[in-house]
Design a protein around this motif. Structure first.
Motif, PDB file in Angstrom:
ATOM      1  N   UNK A   1      -3.267  -5.245  -8.256  1.00  0.00           N
ATOM      2  CA  UNK A   1      -4.352  -5.566  -7.327  1.00  0.00           C
ATOM      3  C   UNK A   1      -4.061  -6.859  -6.582  1.00  0.00           C
ATOM      4  N   UNK A   2      -3.479  -7.828  -7.296  1.00  0.00           N
ATOM      5  CA  UNK A   2      -3.128  -9.094  -6.663  1.00  0.00           C
ATOM      6  C   UNK A   2      -2.076  -8.896  -5.567  1.00  0.00           C
ATOM      7  N   UNK A   3      -1.099  -8.012  -5.820  1.00  0.00           N
ATOM      8  CA  UNK A   3      -0.065  -7.737  -4.824  1.00  0.00           C
ATOM      9  C   UNK A   3      -0.658  -7.079  -3.583  1.00  0.00           C
ATOM     10  N   UNK A   4      -1.640  -6.208  -3.781  1.00  0.00           N
ATOM     11  CA  UNK A   4      -2.315  -5.586  -2.642  1.00  0.00           C
ATOM     12  C   UNK A   4      -3.022  -6.647  -1.815  1.00  0.00           C
ATOM     13  N   UNK A   5      -3.700  -7.571  -2.499  1.00  0.00           N
ATOM     14  CA  UNK A   5      -4.412  -8.644  -1.788  1.00  0.00           C
ATOM     15  C   UNK A   5      -3.443  -9.528  -1.011  1.00  0.00           C
ATOM     16  N   UNK A   6      -2.246  -9.735  -1.560  1.00  0.00           N
ATOM     17  CA  UNK A   6      -1.264 -10.581  -0.885  1.00  0.00           C
ATOM     18  C   UNK A   6      -0.470  -9.825   0.177  1.00  0.00           C
TER      19      UNK A   6
ATOM     20  N   UNK B   1       6.173  -4.025  -2.024  1.00  0.00           N
ATOM     21  CA  UNK B   1       7.112  -3.749  -3.121  1.00  0.00           C
ATOM     22  C   UNK B   1       6.472  -4.082  -4.467  1.00  0.00           C
ATOM     23  N   UNK B   2       5.854  -5.276  -4.586  1.00  0.00           N
ATOM     24  CA  UNK B   2       5.227  -5.684  -5.849  1.00  0.00           C
ATOM     25  C   UNK B   2       4.053  -4.775  -6.195  1.00  0.00           C
ATOM     26  N   UNK B   3       3.294  -4.355  -5.176  1.00  0.00           N
ATOM     27  CA  UNK B   3       2.147  -3.483  -5.434  1.00  0.00           C
ATOM     28  C   UNK B   3       2.604  -2.169  -6.052  1.00  0.00           C
ATOM     29  N   UNK B   4       3.658  -1.576  -5.493  1.00  0.00           N
ATOM     30  CA  UNK B   4       4.172  -0.319  -6.042  1.00  0.00           C
ATOM     31  C   UNK B   4       4.739  -0.526  -7.447  1.00  0.00           C
TER      32      UNK B   4
ATOM     33  N   UNK C   1      -8.571   3.215  -8.766  1.00  0.00           N
ATOM     34  CA  UNK C   1      -8.631   1.961  -8.015  1.00  0.00           C
ATOM     35  C   UNK C   1      -7.257   1.582  -7.454  1.00  0.00           C
ATOM     36  N   UNK C   2      -6.211   1.828  -8.219  1.00  0.00           N
ATOM     37  CA  UNK C   2      -4.858   1.505  -7.761  1.00  0.00           C
ATOM     38  C   UNK C   2      -4.446   2.384  -6.590  1.00  0.00           C
ATOM     39  N   UNK C   3      -4.812   3.674  -6.620  1.00  0.00           N
ATOM     40  CA  UNK C   3      -4.495   4.563  -5.507  1.00  0.00           C
ATOM     41  C   UNK C   3      -5.197   4.103  -4.231  1.00  0.00           C
ATOM     42  N   UNK C   4      -6.439   3.678  -4.373  1.00  0.00           N
ATOM     43  CA  UNK C   4      -7.160   3.154  -3.214  1.00  0.00           C
ATOM     44  C   UNK C   4      -6.453   1.914  -2.653  1.00  0.00           C
ATOM     45  N   UNK C   5      -6.026   1.024  -3.548  1.00  0.00           N
ATOM     46  CA  UNK C   5      -5.351  -0.186  -3.102  1.00  0.00           C
ATOM     47  C   UNK C   5      -4.057   0.120  -2.373  1.00  0.00           C
ATOM     48  N   UNK C   6      -3.281   1.076  -2.883  1.00  0.00           N
ATOM     49  CA  UNK C   6      -2.024   1.436  -2.225  1.00  0.00           C
ATOM     50  C   UNK C   6      -2.277   2.051  -0.850  1.00  0.00           C
ATOM     51  N   UNK C   7      -3.301   2.884  -0.751  1.00  0.00           N
ATOM     52  CA  UNK C   7      -3.613   3.489   0.542  1.00  0.00           C
ATOM     53  C   UNK C   7      -3.996   2.416   1.566  1.00  0.00           C
ATOM     54  N   UNK C   8      -4.880   1.513   1.171  1.00  0.00           N
ATOM     55  CA  UNK C   8      -5.333   0.478   2.112  1.00  0.00           C
ATOM     56  C   UNK C   8      -4.182  -0.452   2.494  1.00  0.00           C
TER      57      UNK C   8
END
Length: 715
Positions: free
Chosen positions: A607-612, A616-619, A638-645
């Protein structure tokens, strides 16, 4: 002075035991920290005083009597410290969880000091009475508080566990008492019940009625509490231990068993009444039912016991027939209440079977030395074969195998065997109670409760005799004619004395060894107090932060908490939620170094990687989180939503390559999620975690697929 110090030691031992009962049985290590500090400080100053006395006595070449216990006693005393050392090595080598390993290290450290204290108390004059009083006080507190809670007199919010699942409770409610877990509470009641029952059988055939009645008084409360726990495992363990204990009886009068039969019948009747009301009765009717059943069972037991002790054979046969009828009636009353659960519902047994299979595979990863403290708690989500809820493996021996491997488990088994040998040789009537601990711990999480180990060590210490040093082949120190001398125990009083010079040399070596042991004792207690103090400070600051309304102040408190206890992943997660993404990443990664593979930390890093905006880190962290927590539908959605956004943001900013990488990772994880959910649904396994493909996950899966189709062929 010396007697007052010994009195304080006995009182402290009893206080620690009662405090453990009042704090959920020391299930949570945070509850153990304050007791560790207070008890450890007392033992530290006691050791310092002993060292001063020893130094003063050494100057005059006089040392108090020293004794060396048998092999079984030595093994029993040393085993907790050996297990503590095993966890210390894990800590140094890098365990799966530093926090869990330190917790286990502190626990065994504490158990070892308690065992040494109990052994020291029992060797003093009146020590047996002190340990017996501590045992009975703990039993009275646990049983009395639970029954008063059922009767509506004592408000204990978690003393009764309610469930509409027939596989968990036949009556809809189970008694859990102060330990707040019905199975362990039932096991404890079984141990206290058997201790009283076999103490009753020790009475001579001519013992007075008043003495018998006093000894039989606790039988009904313990039996009623055991039945109200509805713990099938505790019932089976109690039955097996009872049968084994009766087989060990030799030329003992079994007439007091009639008192037990009457108490069991009264307890069964009380159980039916309270179970029918789902363990929620008004104070007056509840107390009247308890008092009536108690008095009636005592009178009935006294009556049949009188018949059994009469001279006429016909009366004795009548008494035994009446006792059999009482026992059979009690068993029938219980069986009719729990018949459905006993005969048809084995869901918990099936769930345990799945846990044990998964744990056995996890054991294969490090069979000899294990992976450190609380291995199952931090690993089960990654290895579980179906979505059950089980942060405890429900087997004390299997849990030790996972933590310390074959090495540590061998030490544990030797320790238990040594305690059994001590009791078998000297206090055989205590063996059935001890057997309940050892048997039930194999199929439940009893060994995770500190009070269980304290009671086990207390029980074994009661088997130590004041005359331990008089066993054959044991060296004992004596003073004759003002000079110390040494001789083999068992020799006649007129045996040959050794030469004074040799005796003095051995005396000096003994004094040096005693001084070394006292220094080691000071180091052990002092180091443990400091480690417990750090844990307590970290826990206290964390609790203060949770109650703080200001986010800035809460973050400051959480930082201070981590300074005291840097291995606490829960504190790190709370702090990361209150920090900017870059600072939060640093906190989370540092915490991950103490708990590699912690699922909560992995999903937080994703989640932190998505925010930043780090694709690569998010995946990477999302994939790691899926792998370490296979059946967490909420976090995976929640992780799938973060990757999509994140992919959509990357595409909007022109970073097509990163968007494509993020979408590909999201779709791969979504496909894995869909497959796992379908497998779980087809297998029709127990689904305590309510794992399944959520509606939101389907939405994000479709959105990821649509986004993939909209991506340009090349950037």
């Amino acid at each position: 002075m010396k007697r007052s110090v010994q009195g304080v030691g006995g009182a402290a031992l009893m206080a620690v035991l009662l405090i453990s009962c009042l704090n959920s049985g020391f299930y949570f290590t945070a509850d153990l920290y304050p007791a560790w500090m207070l008890y450890g400080l007392l033992l530290f100053f006691g050791g310092a005083a002993a060292l001063i006395r020893h130094a003063a006595a050494s100057g005059n070449e006089r040392v108090g009597p020293a004794s060396f216990g048998s092999v079984s006693e030595t093994l029993w005393i040393l085993s907790p410290f050996i297990l503590m050392t095993v966890y210390a090595f894990h800590w140094l080598l890098g365990p799966l969880s530093v926090h869990g390993t330190v917790n286990q290290l502190l626990r065994w450290w504490f158990y070892g000091l308690f065992a040494v204290s109990a052994a020291a108390v029992v060797r003093r004059k009146g020590g047996q009475r002190v340990l017996a009083a501590a045992w009975h006080a703990a039993g009275a507190l646990l049983c009395g508080s639970a029954l008063l809670a059922v009767c509506g007199v004592l408000p204990l919010p978690h003393a009764v566990v309610f469930s509409s699942n027939v596989g968990i409770s036949a009556s809809g409610a189970r008694l859990a008492g102060l330990v707040e877990y019905p199975n362990t509470f039932g096991m404890l009641m079984a141990a206290f019940l058997l201790e009283r029952l076999f103490a009753l059988l020790r009475h001579e055939p001519g013992a007075g009625e008043a003495r018998l009645l006093r000894a039989a008084l606790p039988l009904l409360p313990y039996a009623a509490a055991l039945l109200l726990s509805e713990s099938r495992g505790a019932w089976l363990a109690a039955g097996a231990a009872l049968a084994a204990g009766l087989a060990l009886q030799r030329r003992r009068s079994l007439a007091p068993l009639l008192l037990a039969a009457a108490a069991f019948a009264g307890a069964a009747l009380l159980y039916r009444q309270l179970a029918a009301a789902s363990l929620a009765v008004r104070p007056v009717p509840g107390l009247l039912a308890l008092a009536g059943g108690w008095a009636g069972s005592m009178l009935a037991g006294l009556g049949v016991c009188r018949l059994a002790r009469s001279g006429a054979a016909s009366r004795r046969r009548l008494a035994w027939a009446a006792g059999g009828i009482l026992a059979a009636a009690g068993a029938a009353a219980v069986f009719l209440t729990v018949q459905e659960r006993i005969v048809r519902n084995f869901g918990t047994v099936t769930a345990r079977g799945a846990m044990y299979r998964d744990a056995w595979r996890l054991f294969g990863q490090a069979p000899w030395f294990g992976q450190g403290g609380e291995t199952w708690r931090f690993s089960y989500r990654a290895v579980q074969s179906n979505p059950y809820v089980g942060s405890q493996v429900h087997s004390g021996y299997l849990d030790m195998l996972l933590n310390t491997g074959i090495l540590g488990t061998s030490v544990l088994l030797l320790m238990l065997a040594a305690a059994g040998v001590i009791l078998f040789r000297r206090r055989r009537e205590l063996l059935p109670a001890y057997a309940v601990f050892a048997l039930h711990g194999a199929v439940d999480l009893d060994f995770s409760f500190g009070v269980v180990w304290l009671l086990m060590f207390l029980l074994a210490a009661r088997g130590l005799s004041d005359q331990t040093a008089k066993a054959d082949g044991v060296l004992v120190q004596r003073e004759e004619d003002g000079e110390p001398s040494y001789e083999r125990a068992g020799k006649a009083a007129g045996g040959s004395r050794q030469r004074p010079q040799l005796a003095r040399s051995r005396h000096r070596l003994s004094a040096l060894g005693t001084a070394s042991l006292l220094l080691l004792w000071l180091g052990l207690t002092g180091g443990g107090v400091w480690l417990a103090f750090r844990g307590e400070m970290g826990h206290r600051l964390h609790e203060q932060a949770m109650a703080e309304t200001s986010q800035v102040q809460a973050a400051a408190l959480l930082r201070s908490s981590l300074e005291w206890n840097p291995a606490d992943a829960g504190t790190a997660l709370e702090l990361a939620r209150r920090l900017p993404p870059r600072d939060a990443e640093t906190v989370l990664k540092r915490s991950l170094s103490y708990s590699p593979g912690h699922p909560g930390l992995l999903f937080a890093l994703a989640d932190n990687a998505v925010r930043r905006g780090d694709a690569y880190a998010a995946a990477f962290w999302t994939e790691a989180g899926f792998r370490r927590d296979k059946y967490n539908a909420g976090e995976q959605t929640k992780s799938l939503e973060g990757l999509f956004r994140l992919a959509r943001r990357k595409l909007a900013s022109g970073s097509v390559t990163e968007a494509r990488r993020t979408v590909a990772a999201g779709l791969a994880l979504y496909d894995e999620y869909v497959r796992r959910a379908a497998d779980s649904s087809r297998a029709q396994v127990r689904n305590d975690r309510e794992f399944g493909l959520t509606r939101e996950a389907r939405i994000w899966g479709r959105e990821l697929a649509r986004l993939e189709r909209s991506l340009p062929v090349s950037e």
